[in-house]
Design a protein around this motif. Structure first.
Motif, PDB file in Angstrom:
ATOM      1  N   HIS A 145       0.897  -1.200   0.102  1.00 27.66           N
ATOM      2  CA  HIS A 145       0.044  -0.100  -0.045  1.00 27.66           C
ATOM      3  C   HIS A 145       0.875   1.252   0.162  1.00 27.66           C
ATOM      4  N   MET A 161      -5.703   5.613  -0.100  1.00 28.66           N
ATOM      5  CA  MET A 161      -4.668   4.406   0.050  1.00 28.66           C
ATOM      6  C   MET A 161      -4.906   3.627  -1.257  1.00 28.66           C
ATOM      7  N   GLU A 163      -3.596   0.300  -3.557  1.00 28.68           N
ATOM      8  CA  GLU A 163      -2.821  -0.842  -3.603  1.00 28.68           C
ATOM      9  C   GLU A 163      -2.054  -0.932  -4.784  1.00 28.68           C
TER      10      GLU A 163
END
Length: 343
Positions: A145, A161, A163
């Motif tokens: 992340h 956030m 990935e």
């Protein structure tokens, strides 16, 4: 004890930054002339000798200036990332404090308006119009992340956030931050076109997915409809006026205040319609809200600079005391300007 004191760090940064700009070995006189260190060439020369002995800079050949070593570059990159991370944390704390303060101020404003006028009052939290990107920061959270922080004009912040498929090392993170800021700083949403997006994704190579997610964050930050906050007070004051107090009208009016969608549209229209005086008056059907066809609405726009604006509104019967209402709006608009702009 730390290996480098503050003065050595400043000199090392000056050497590396100068070398990045010129591509030429850097001497002590160049640092003395072109930096704000206020140190003599002799002092800088001694410190550079220490930095060379510690392995942060090297002398490519005799009588030449110094250039950064791999160790020096590593320190510079790590230190730069630490500084940016610290700035982001400080900024987020400051924005949280300002947000809490603003909510208290706006809540008090609508209560004061309702009490002083004996009508219903509304106010929108300030929003950014024509917003430009000020700063973008990517920070590693873990191997899977990355945290994206986008800061717009008016210090509007969006965290996201993201990935990632593979861990990013410090060099990759630095390159992505430089790519984002060099391309996006100062741009509005309209400036971020398909050509720019395509070019940035091409420059990002295998990390094009991260660039795409950050650009979505920019778009989300600029999007206003979902973000607009409305504060209200004095809804039941409407029962004091017989022409508005029958059960059907009162029920519809209260529903409008509770759902707030129509109020958001009303305040957005008021900002778009603003005249030089900053005061707008909508009588009856002029407000385009069916439940307010027997009301008058008076609004004023307040501005905090950098395109950050909000709207105050008072809703009452058509026979409202317009002079008193406008006086209250002008006064509170001035007070808002003082309170919300105060450091």
């Amino acid at each position: 004890m730390p290996e480098l004191d503050e003065r050595k760090i400043k000199i090392l940064n000056a050497v590396i930054q100068t070398y990045l700009d010129t591509g030429e070995p850097v001497g002590s006189r160049t640092i003395s002339k072109n930096s704000d260190l206020s140190l003599s060439s002799a002092t800088i020369r001694n410190e550079m000798s220490d930095l060379e002995e510690l392995g942060y800079i090297i002398q490519p050949h005799t009588s030449a200036g110094r250039i950064p070593s791999d160790k020096g570059y590593r320190f510079y990159v790590d230190h730069l990332i630490e500084q940016k991370d610290a700035e982001v944390e400080e900024f987020k704390e400051l924005m949280l404090e300002k947000t809490e303060k603003m909510e208290k101020v706006l809540t008090q404003v609508v209560r004061t308006l309702a009490a002083n006028t004996q009508y219903a009052s509304i106010i929108s939290a300030p929003m950014v119009t024509g917003s430009r990107v000020k700063f973008v920061q990517l920070s590693a959270v873990d191997d899977e992340h990355v945290l994206s922080v986008v800061v717009m004009d008016g210090n509007l912040v969006k965290n996201k956030m993201i990935e990632i498929d593979q861990p990013l090392d410090n060099e990759d993170m630095l390159k992505l931050n430089m790519l984002l800021n060099s391309n996006l700083n100062g741009l509005t949403a309209d400036d971020i076109n398909l050509s720019l997006i395509s070019r940035m994704k091409g420059q990002a190579g295998e990390f094009e997915g991260i660039i795409e997610e950050v650009l979505k964050s920019v778009a989300d930050t600029i999007e206003q409809d979902e973000e607009l906050k409305i504060y209200t007070s004095g809804t039941t004051n409407i029962f004091k006026y017989p022409e508005l107090a029958d059960s059907k009208r009162a029920s519809d009016f209260i529903s409008t205040f509770e759902e707030k969608d129509a109020l958001k549209e009303l305040l957005s229209d008021a900002q778009a319609d603003e005249t030089g005086t900053g005061i707008q008056v909508y009588i009856g059907d002029e407000s385009h809200i069916q439940t307010m066809k027997d009301c008058s609405v008076v609004t004023a726009t307040y501005e905090l600079g950098e395109g950050v604006r909000g709207t105050i509104g008072i809703i009452g019967p058509k026979r409202m005391d317009y002079k008193n209402v406008m006086s209250n709006l002008r006064h509170l608009r001035r007070e808002l300007d003082k309170v919300l702009k105060k450091e």
